[in-house]
Design a protein around this motif. Structure first.
Motif, PDB file in Angstrom:
ATOM      1  N   PRO A 246     -48.555 -21.440  67.439  1.00  0.00           N
ATOM      2  CA  PRO A 246     -48.998 -20.792  66.179  1.00  0.00           C
ATOM      3  C   PRO A 246     -48.421 -21.504  64.955  1.00  0.00           C
ATOM      4  N   GLN A 247     -49.111 -21.375  64.164  1.00  0.00           N
ATOM      5  CA  GLN A 247     -48.568 -21.799  62.615  1.00  0.00           C
ATOM      6  C   GLN A 247     -48.087 -20.939  62.084  1.00  0.00           C
ATOM      7  N   ILE A 248     -47.025 -20.118  62.539  1.00  0.00           N
ATOM      8  CA  ILE A 248     -46.016 -18.898  61.908  1.00  0.00           C
ATOM      9  C   ILE A 248     -44.765 -19.150  62.189  1.00  0.00           C
ATOM     10  N   GLU A 249     -43.903 -18.829  61.326  1.00  0.00           N
ATOM     11  CA  GLU A 249     -42.520 -18.956  61.325  1.00  0.00           C
ATOM     12  C   GLU A 249     -41.814 -17.851  62.373  1.00  0.00           C
ATOM     13  N   THR A 250     -42.493 -16.718  62.510  1.00  0.00           N
ATOM     14  CA  THR A 250     -41.622 -15.549  63.225  1.00  0.00           C
ATOM     15  C   THR A 250     -42.122 -15.541  64.884  1.00  0.00           C
ATOM     16  N   PHE A 251     -42.899 -16.486  65.365  1.00  0.00           N
ATOM     17  CA  PHE A 251     -42.814 -16.467  66.545  1.00  0.00           C
ATOM     18  C   PHE A 251     -43.536 -17.931  67.112  1.00  0.00           C
ATOM     19  N   GLY A 252     -42.675 -18.487  68.104  1.00  0.00           N
ATOM     20  CA  GLY A 252     -43.361 -19.609  68.741  1.00  0.00           C
ATOM     21  C   GLY A 252     -42.307 -21.013  68.342  1.00  0.00           C
ATOM     22  N   THR A 253     -42.784 -22.005  68.845  1.00  0.00           N
ATOM     23  CA  THR A 253     -41.948 -23.279  68.285  1.00  0.00           C
ATOM     24  C   THR A 253     -42.472 -24.299  67.065  1.00  0.00           C
ATOM     25  N   SER A 254     -43.332 -23.610  66.456  1.00  0.00           N
ATOM     26  CA  SER A 254     -43.864 -24.410  65.174  1.00  0.00           C
ATOM     27  C   SER A 254     -42.518 -24.177  64.163  1.00  0.00           C
ATOM     28  N   ASN A 255     -42.160 -25.431  63.703  1.00  0.00           N
ATOM     29  CA  ASN A 255     -41.297 -25.586  62.644  1.00  0.00           C
ATOM     30  C   ASN A 255     -41.675 -26.317  61.298  1.00  0.00           C
ATOM     31  N   VAL A 256     -42.730 -25.551  60.781  1.00  0.00           N
ATOM     32  CA  VAL A 256     -43.188 -26.002  59.478  1.00  0.00           C
ATOM     33  C   VAL A 256     -42.317 -26.308  58.606  1.00  0.00           C
ATOM     34  N   ALA A 257     -42.089 -27.413  57.953  1.00  0.00           N
ATOM     35  CA  ALA A 257     -40.844 -27.722  57.094  1.00  0.00           C
ATOM     36  C   ALA A 257     -41.291 -26.919  55.787  1.00  0.00           C
ATOM     37  N   ALA A 258     -39.972 -26.183  55.425  1.00  0.00           N
ATOM     38  CA  ALA A 258     -40.213 -25.430  54.069  1.00  0.00           C
ATOM     39  C   ALA A 258     -38.930 -25.656  53.256  1.00  0.00           C
ATOM     40  N   VAL A 259     -39.200 -25.949  51.957  1.00  0.00           N
ATOM     41  CA  VAL A 259     -38.080 -26.170  50.922  1.00  0.00           C
ATOM     42  C   VAL A 259     -38.171 -25.236  49.686  1.00  0.00           C
ATOM     43  N   VAL A 260     -37.136 -24.736  49.301  1.00  0.00           N
ATOM     44  CA  VAL A 260     -37.244 -23.705  48.180  1.00  0.00           C
ATOM     45  C   VAL A 260     -36.722 -24.519  46.802  1.00  0.00           C
ATOM     46  N   ILE A 261     -37.380 -24.613  45.768  1.00  0.00           N
ATOM     47  CA  ILE A 261     -36.894 -25.011  44.463  1.00  0.00           C
ATOM     48  C   ILE A 261     -36.726 -23.649  43.743  1.00  0.00           C
ATOM     49  N   GLN A 262     -35.441 -23.521  43.066  1.00  0.00           N
ATOM     50  CA  GLN A 262     -35.261 -22.472  42.375  1.00  0.00           C
ATOM     51  C   GLN A 262     -35.377 -22.666  40.782  1.00  0.00           C
ATOM     52  N   PRO A 263     -35.326 -21.610  40.256  1.00  0.00           N
ATOM     53  CA  PRO A 263     -35.643 -21.768  38.672  1.00  0.00           C
ATOM     54  C   PRO A 263     -34.503 -22.648  37.704  1.00  0.00           C
ATOM     55  N   ASP A 264     -33.397 -22.669  38.349  1.00  0.00           N
ATOM     56  CA  ASP A 264     -32.397 -23.663  37.831  1.00  0.00           C
ATOM     57  C   ASP A 264     -32.651 -24.998  38.444  1.00  0.00           C
ATOM     58  N   GLY A 265     -33.333 -25.486  39.380  1.00  0.00           N
ATOM     59  CA  GLY A 265     -33.541 -26.676  39.934  1.00  0.00           C
ATOM     60  C   GLY A 265     -32.998 -26.883  41.144  1.00  0.00           C
ATOM     61  N   ALA A 266     -32.059 -25.715  41.650  1.00  0.00           N
ATOM     62  CA  ALA A 266     -31.334 -25.738  43.049  1.00  0.00           C
ATOM     63  C   ALA A 266     -32.549 -26.181  44.074  1.00  0.00           C
ATOM     64  N   ILE A 267     -32.006 -27.048  44.980  1.00  0.00           N
ATOM     65  CA  ILE A 267     -33.066 -27.229  46.030  1.00  0.00           C
ATOM     66  C   ILE A 267     -32.302 -26.724  47.270  1.00  0.00           C
ATOM     67  N   GLU A 268     -33.227 -25.658  48.096  1.00  0.00           N
ATOM     68  CA  GLU A 268     -32.517 -24.935  48.927  1.00  0.00           C
ATOM     69  C   GLU A 268     -33.634 -24.624  50.123  1.00  0.00           C
ATOM     70  N   PRO A 269     -32.773 -24.220  51.442  1.00  0.00           N
ATOM     71  CA  PRO A 269     -33.620 -23.796  52.522  1.00  0.00           C
ATOM     72  C   PRO A 269     -34.359 -22.727  52.280  1.00  0.00           C
ATOM     73  N   HIS A 270     -35.108 -22.237  53.275  1.00  0.00           N
ATOM     74  CA  HIS A 270     -36.000 -21.042  53.383  1.00  0.00           C
ATOM     75  C   HIS A 270     -35.193 -19.764  52.595  1.00  0.00           C
ATOM     76  N   ASP A 271     -36.096 -19.024  51.621  1.00  0.00           N
ATOM     77  CA  ASP A 271     -35.446 -18.188  50.788  1.00  0.00           C
ATOM     78  C   ASP A 271     -35.120 -16.996  51.695  1.00  0.00           C
ATOM     79  N   VAL A 272     -35.716 -16.605  52.572  1.00  0.00           N
ATOM     80  CA  VAL A 272     -35.410 -15.289  53.421  1.00  0.00           C
ATOM     81  C   VAL A 272     -33.931 -15.502  54.196  1.00  0.00           C
ATOM     82  N   LEU A 273     -33.201 -16.916  54.198  1.00  0.00           N
ATOM     83  CA  LEU A 273     -32.049 -16.897  54.485  1.00  0.00           C
ATOM     84  C   LEU A 273     -30.855 -15.964  53.686  1.00  0.00           C
ATOM     85  N   ARG A 274     -31.295 -15.964  52.507  1.00  0.00           N
ATOM     86  CA  ARG A 274     -30.511 -15.013  51.766  1.00  0.00           C
ATOM     87  C   ARG A 274     -30.121 -13.609  52.183  1.00  0.00           C
TER      88      ARG A 274
END
Length: 370
Positions: A246-274
């Motif tokens: 499944p192409q969802i993050e919450t269940f299964g082995t799919s690891n869709v690569a996701a990157v977050v760009i913040q308004p100050d230019g910071a490059i971060e991992p997934h936002d929910v990690l906050r």
């Protein structure tokens, strides 16, 4: 790291016009230190770095998700310029670039919808159920409900020829059956999703999600799935239990690569990690100094990414380990063990999975020719 597809969540605005009670974004007070919007200079640098990323990795698919805060606070002119740059980059590079926006819908107007239709922007609107439910959680900064304006936004989208996806942070105490019927019948939606409330192992008093999702599945599978209604999370669980990916993050082995760009230019991992604390996303990387792909070697990105492949012992022994893969990795976090835990929703996921599996098994039949 070999990439064919990449999701980049661009935080074009850090503030919001709503004050939702459960928001993971403002759970981290550090976000209030961010610039209100992505600056024009950082926007230019973002597209320069995206061009380099596409070329170096021969990227075939890029999904740009405009997010916030509330991304419509970026304003019409800035949104138009951003979408124009994305289109030009797609033409130059040959990469298929899809732009999407996740919004509370309150600020949507006909001018914006005309722009989004022009650039084929996918729209996802947050709505948590009927007025009595939605207005309990999704309130304005003055404490007023937002339901009426959100429903107006959905109607505006449809009048403009755009069918929005609907996102619901499901209240576990609500009726799963009633919410499915609400979205499918009252709102006439063919595509919506129930999001699991985001908590970690360190949070106390987290409610069980099992009964809600079992009710929702029963109603959807027997009455609405045959009509072509898609509930993304439940469909993903079905796919996983049938041995698919499944192409969802919450269940299964799919690891869709996701990157977050913040308004100050910071490059971060997934936002929910906050929800794991600000230290879980503070990479020190920035668009002005670093390539976007530098994050793929950073421990704060690698650790949760790899945690999907390295399950704790009790997960490996579980009958649903191949389909579940530990669930949403953020829900496995604790200050003492990091991500080396089972999900705080582990028992619920097992119960839901068992119910779905048994239902699927009883619904299958074999045709024998001759």
């Amino acid at each position: 790291m070999h990439l064919k597809r990449l999701d980049i969540i661009v935080k074009v605005a850090s503030r919001c016009n709503l004050d939702c009670t459960y928001c993971h974004w403002f759970r981290d007070p550090e976000v209030l230190r961010l610039p209100k919007t992505l600056s024009p200079a950082l926007e230019e640098m973002l597209f320069e770095k995206l061009a380099a990323l596409i070329a170096s990795h021969q990227l075939e698919h890029l999904n740009l998700i405009l997010h916030g805060g509330e991304p419509l606070l970026f304003g019409y002119r800035r949104l138009a310029a951003f979408l124009q740059k994305a289109q030009q980059l797609a033409t130059r590079s040959g990469c298929r670039i899809r732009c999407n926006i996740t919004t509370n819908g309150v600020l949507l107007n006909d001018r914006l919808l005309s722009l989004f239709r022009q650039f084929q922007v996918g729209i996802a609107i947050s709505v948590d159920g009927p007025k009595s439910v939605h207005d309990k959680y999704r309130i304005t900064v003055n404490g007023k409900g937002s339901y009426d304006k959100v429903i107006e936004a959905i109607d505006r989208c449809r009048s403009a020829g755009i069918e929005p996806a609907l996102l619901c942070v499901a209240d576990p105490s609500a009726s799963g059956k009633a919410l499915v019927k609400f979205f499918a019948d009252e709102l006439g939606s063919k595509r919506f999703d129930f999001l699991i409330p985001n908590f970690t192992r360190d949070d106390e008093g987290v409610a069980s999600i099992a009964q809600f999702h079992i009710e929702a599945f029963e109603t959807w599978f027997h009455h609405y799935w045959p009509k072509g209604v898609v509930i993304r999370h439940l469909e993903g669980m079905v796919e996983g239990l049938l041995g698919l990916t499944p192409q969802i993050e919450t269940f299964g082995t799919s690891n869709v690569a996701a990157v977050v760009i913040q308004p100050d230019g910071a490059i971060e991992p997934h936002d929910v990690l906050r929800i794991c604390g600000h230290d879980a996303v503070d990479t020190g990387l920035n668009l002005m100094d670093d390539a976007i792909e530098a994050i793929f070697q950073h421990p704060l990105w690698l650790t949760p990414f790899q945690a999907k492949r390295h399950l704790p012992e009790n997960c490996r022994q579980c009958e649903f380990s191949a389909s579940c893969a530990g669930g949403y990795v953020m829900h496995r976090y604790s200050k003492t063990n990091g991500f080396h835990n089972s999900s705080l929703y582990c028992e619920d996921i097992q119960q839901i999975s068992r119910h779905i599996y048994d239902t699927l098994l009883s619904s299958m039949y074999v045709e024998v020719e001759g």
